[in-house]
Design a protein around this motif. Structure first.
Motif, PDB file in Angstrom:
ATOM      1  N   LYS A 150       4.993  -2.616 -16.468  1.00 23.09           N
ATOM      2  CA  LYS A 150       4.574  -1.866 -15.281  1.00 23.09           C
ATOM      3  C   LYS A 150       5.768  -1.540 -14.380  1.00 23.09           C
ATOM      4  N   TYR A 165      -1.048   7.308 -14.001  1.00 22.24           N
ATOM      5  CA  TYR A 165      -0.392   7.151 -15.291  1.00 22.24           C
ATOM      6  C   TYR A 165      -1.428   7.295 -16.402  1.00 22.24           C
ATOM      7  N   ALA A 203      -2.844   1.227 -13.216  1.00 26.52           N
ATOM      8  CA  ALA A 203      -2.110   2.295 -13.893  1.00 26.52           C
ATOM      9  C   ALA A 203      -2.826   3.631 -13.719  1.00 26.52           C
ATOM     10  N   TYR A 252       1.933  -2.962 -20.713  1.00 31.73           N
ATOM     11  CA  TYR A 252       1.906  -2.726 -19.267  1.00 31.73           C
ATOM     12  C   TYR A 252       1.595  -4.033 -18.553  1.00 31.73           C
TER      13      TYR A 252
END
Length: 337
Positions: free
Chosen positions: A14, A48, A43, A9
């Motif tokens: 991302k 997420y 995140a 990420y």
């Protein structure tokens, strides 16, 4: 719905996670991160589910007061397809993890082509990835060149491609990259790796590439010469390229003379992070001399592979053909100006 996990990420991960979350036929299972930082915090703030990529570091997230949904093994097990957006070389190390869970995986262009079943570009060879277990989404520059080559090859035929790539030294957040005050042949020996990489998409293509590295962070720039098998006029070629959904032919009237203004344009247009998912090709640069085509295009290294990863998910899963997938991805992201 396709359940998609993103392992890694950072700059690419991302963006891919946001793109997956925007698709009408995909569900983002979660993202994996090696350590707690601002990206991990963001995140979780976006909702997420966050997984620890390294079990031994899971306690670091707890100490940083960042909620974890579990470990990366659980993310892989819950996913129909995993997008590996880890740094170059780490994807190869993760391959066994995906195989252990019988989960198809997509890798980024920094991995070796030999480790996967197929290298992928949505415009050029979408169908080749159908049912594959390991697919490599080619790098930003290879993506940009492949998007350009495909319509030219289909419409006119290509004798040879010659491209000089003026490459940014690093992304804006990569404070440790250089050069700071230099211009480097990169590599000094020829060709650069980009030509052979394009040949993983177009095996029969004659292409020579050269590379330079310069003290800039915004975008790559390509100076391209294509010897065609026909002699169309420049206006015809410009119209052909303008009809490609992931080629933005920059109008002369916009007064955009470089990467800085392209990024400013993207921000003013409301693009997230100022991303440019399309090749940015200067319309007035499109020139023909006999059968030789010349043009300049800019490639945003942080984002042009993002829609390709989304399309590769569908290709592997067999849920759409190329035209359907590209249209869905483009609509969901808002590709096109």
């Amino acid at each position: 719905m396709l359940d998609v996990g993103v392992n890694g990420y950072g700059t690419i991960g991302k963006r891919v996670a946001d793109a997956v979350a925007a698709q009408p036929d995909m569900e983002l299972v979660g993202v994996a991160k090696t350590r707690p930082n601002f990206e991990a915090e963001r995140a979780v703030a976006k909702g997420y589910p966050l997984y620890a990529a390294i079990e031994e570091r899971a306690d670091q997230f707890v100490k940083a007061d960042i909620e974890l949904a579990g470990l990366v093994d659980e993310l892989v097990a819950e996913s129909d397809v995993v997008v590996d957006a880890t740094p170059s070389g780490i994807g190869a190390e993760n391959k066994a993890l995906y195989e252990d869970h019988d989960t198809p995986a997509l890798y980024q262009g920094g991995e070796d082509a030999e480790m996967v079943d197929v290298s992928f570009n949505a415009r050029a060879n979408f169908a080749d990835a159908s049912g594959a277990d390991h697919v490599r989404v080619v790098s930003c520059n290879t993506t940009g060149l492949s998007r350009l080559v495909a319509p030219l090859e289909e419409e006119y035929g290509i004798e040879k491609v010659r491209a000089t790539l003026v490459r940014r030294a690093g992304d804006p957040a990569q404070s440790g990259r250089g050069p700071v005050n230099d211009i480097l042949p990169n590599p000094i020996s020829l060709p650069s790796h980009h030509g052979p990489d394009v040949q993983t998409i177009f095996p029969e293509l004659a292409i020579d590439t050269l590379g330079l590295k310069v003290p800039a962070t915004l975008m790559h720039m390509h100076s391209v010469n294509v010897s065609l098998d026909a002699e169309p006029d420049a206006a015809e070629v410009r119209e052909l390229l303008d009809g490609e959904s992931r080629l933005f032919v920059v109008p002369e009237k916009f007064g955009i003379d470089g990467a800085g203004k392209l990024k400013e344009f993207a921000l003013d247009a409301g693009r997230p992070r100022g991303d440019l998912w399309e090749n940015c090709l200067w319309g007035e640069s499109v020139s023909m001399e006999g059968n030789d085509l010349y043009l300049f295009q800019a490639i945003h290294q942080e984002s042009d592979v993002v829609p390709e990863n989304v399309d590769a998910v569908r290709a592997v899963a067999g849920t759409a053909d190329a035209a359907e997938s590209v249209e869905t991805t483009n609509d969901a992201l808002g590709i096109g100006f």
